[in-house]
Scaffold this motif. Structure first.
Motif, PDB file in Angstrom:
ATOM      1  N   PHE A 162       0.956  -1.065  -0.041  1.00 44.13           N
ATOM      2  CA  PHE A 162       0.096  -0.122   0.097  1.00 44.13           C
ATOM      3  C   PHE A 162       0.956   1.222   0.145  1.00 44.13           C
ATOM      4  CE2 PHE A 162      -2.664   3.352   2.047  1.00 44.13           C
ATOM      5  CZ  PHE A 162      -3.974   3.073   1.027  1.00 44.13           C
ATOM      6  N   ASP A 205       2.567   1.790  -3.281  1.00 45.17           N
ATOM      7  CA  ASP A 205       1.499   2.141  -4.564  1.00 45.17           C
ATOM      8  C   ASP A 205       1.160   3.686  -4.426  1.00 45.17           C
ATOM      9  OD1 ASP A 205       1.918  -0.474  -5.454  1.00 45.17           O
ATOM     10  OD2 ASP A 205      -0.131  -1.166  -4.466  1.00 45.17           O
ATOM     11  N   ASN A 206       1.287   4.151  -3.183  1.00 40.72           N
ATOM     12  CA  ASN A 206       0.988   5.274  -2.925  1.00 40.72           C
ATOM     13  C   ASN A 206       1.796   6.337  -2.480  1.00 40.72           C
ATOM     14  OD1 ASN A 206      -2.182   4.818  -3.399  1.00 40.72           O
ATOM     15  ND2 ASN A 206      -1.445   3.330  -2.090  1.00 40.72           N
ATOM     16  N   VAL A 207       2.963   6.308  -2.055  1.00 38.50           N
ATOM     17  CA  VAL A 207       3.989   7.148  -1.728  1.00 38.50           C
ATOM     18  C   VAL A 207       4.867   7.440  -2.966  1.00 38.50           C
ATOM     19  CG1 VAL A 207       5.846   7.712  -0.263  1.00 38.50           C
ATOM     20  CG2 VAL A 207       3.952   6.358   0.575  1.00 38.50           C
ATOM     21  N   CYS A 238       7.861  16.076   0.066  1.00 36.80           N
ATOM     22  CA  CYS A 238       6.884  15.097   0.293  1.00 36.80           C
ATOM     23  C   CYS A 238       6.404  15.260   1.671  1.00 36.80           C
ATOM     24  CB  CYS A 238       7.354  13.552   0.018  1.00 36.80           C
ATOM     25  SG  CYS A 238       5.720  12.442   0.197  1.00 36.80           S
ATOM     26  N   LEU A 291       1.122  12.845   4.615  1.00 39.88           N
ATOM     27  CA  LEU A 291       0.958  11.923   3.630  1.00 39.88           C
ATOM     28  C   LEU A 291       0.848  10.486   4.265  1.00 39.88           C
ATOM     29  CD1 LEU A 291       0.025  10.912   0.771  1.00 39.88           C
ATOM     30  CD2 LEU A 291       2.515  10.947   0.207  1.00 39.88           C
ATOM     31  N   LEU A 317      -2.162   7.861   4.674  1.00 39.87           N
ATOM     32  CA  LEU A 317      -2.317   6.552   4.228  1.00 39.87           C
ATOM     33  C   LEU A 317      -2.367   5.491   5.146  1.00 39.87           C
ATOM     34  CD1 LEU A 317       0.446   6.955   1.465  1.00 39.87           C
ATOM     35  CD2 LEU A 317      -1.759   6.782   0.860  1.00 39.87           C
ATOM     36  N   TRP A 354      -5.335   2.900   5.394  1.00 44.54           N
ATOM     37  CA  TRP A 354      -5.259   1.389   5.109  1.00 44.54           C
ATOM     38  C   TRP A 354      -6.027   1.015   6.524  1.00 44.54           C
ATOM     39  CZ3 TRP A 354      -2.904  -2.150   8.506  1.00 44.54           C
ATOM     40  CH2 TRP A 354      -2.875  -3.562   7.907  1.00 44.54           C
TER      41      TRP A 354
END
Length: 166
Positions: free
Chosen positions: A10, A13-15, A65, A69, A73, A77
């Motif tokens: 997860f 895929d998203n960071v 970044c 975030l 996330l 999750w």
């Protein structure tokens, strides 16, 4: 797929890739809780495994970044993950813990600690590596079938709908 694998994927895929250059995930402090149970469908639970998942980002580019975030996330999750084993086994579902240390003007080290609880399940397999109860077994992720609708019959044949009617 284990919870550790699921959350690791997860994050991947998203960071943004630039924030994942020095990412690591591992399991720590594993505890075995005996909890044998026939789960049906040929599945058998041997135990509950309680552990701590550690996620770390070294040289995390916090100016490029936003570290929030990662926290968003993690929350996303957790809202989707099946964490029912915590309550079923009287285990405290502790919140994730964050440790952020600024290394320099551009990077930080971010460490996330997340409690995990999973079932240790096996299924029969003639070539399986586990001898148990007179047969061979292999490790498996439990499969759960859930009825979405049903009819309950009481005193007449009309029945009472359960769930959303289609």
């Amino acid at each position: 797929m284990s919870q550790l694998e699921s959350l690791t994927q997860f994050f991947k895929d998203n960071v943004p890739p630039r924030a994942m250059l020095a990412f690591n995930s591992e399991m720590d402090e594993m505890q075995y809780i005996p909890a044998q149970k026939d789960l049906g469908l040929g599945q058998y639970r041997l135990a509950i495994l309680r552990s701590t998942a550690l996620f770390s980002w070294e040289r995390f580019p916090y100016r490029q970044c936003d570290p929030r975030l990662l926290m968003a996330l993690m929350t996303a999750w957790l809202s989707e993950a099946d964490r029912s084993l915590f309550a079923e086994n009287g285990i405290d579902d502790s919140s994730p813990e964050w440790d952020v240390s600024v290394d320099d003007q551009e990077t930080a080290t971010v460490v996330l600690t997340v409690p995990m609880v999973e079932e240790l399940c096996i299924v029969p397999d003639e070539k399986g590596a586990i001898p148990f109860d007179g047969q061979r077994w292999r490790l498996a992720d439990p499969e759960v079938w859930t009825a979405l609708t049903a009819q309950v019959f009481g005193t007449d044949e009309q029945g009472a709908p359960i769930g959303q009617a289609q």
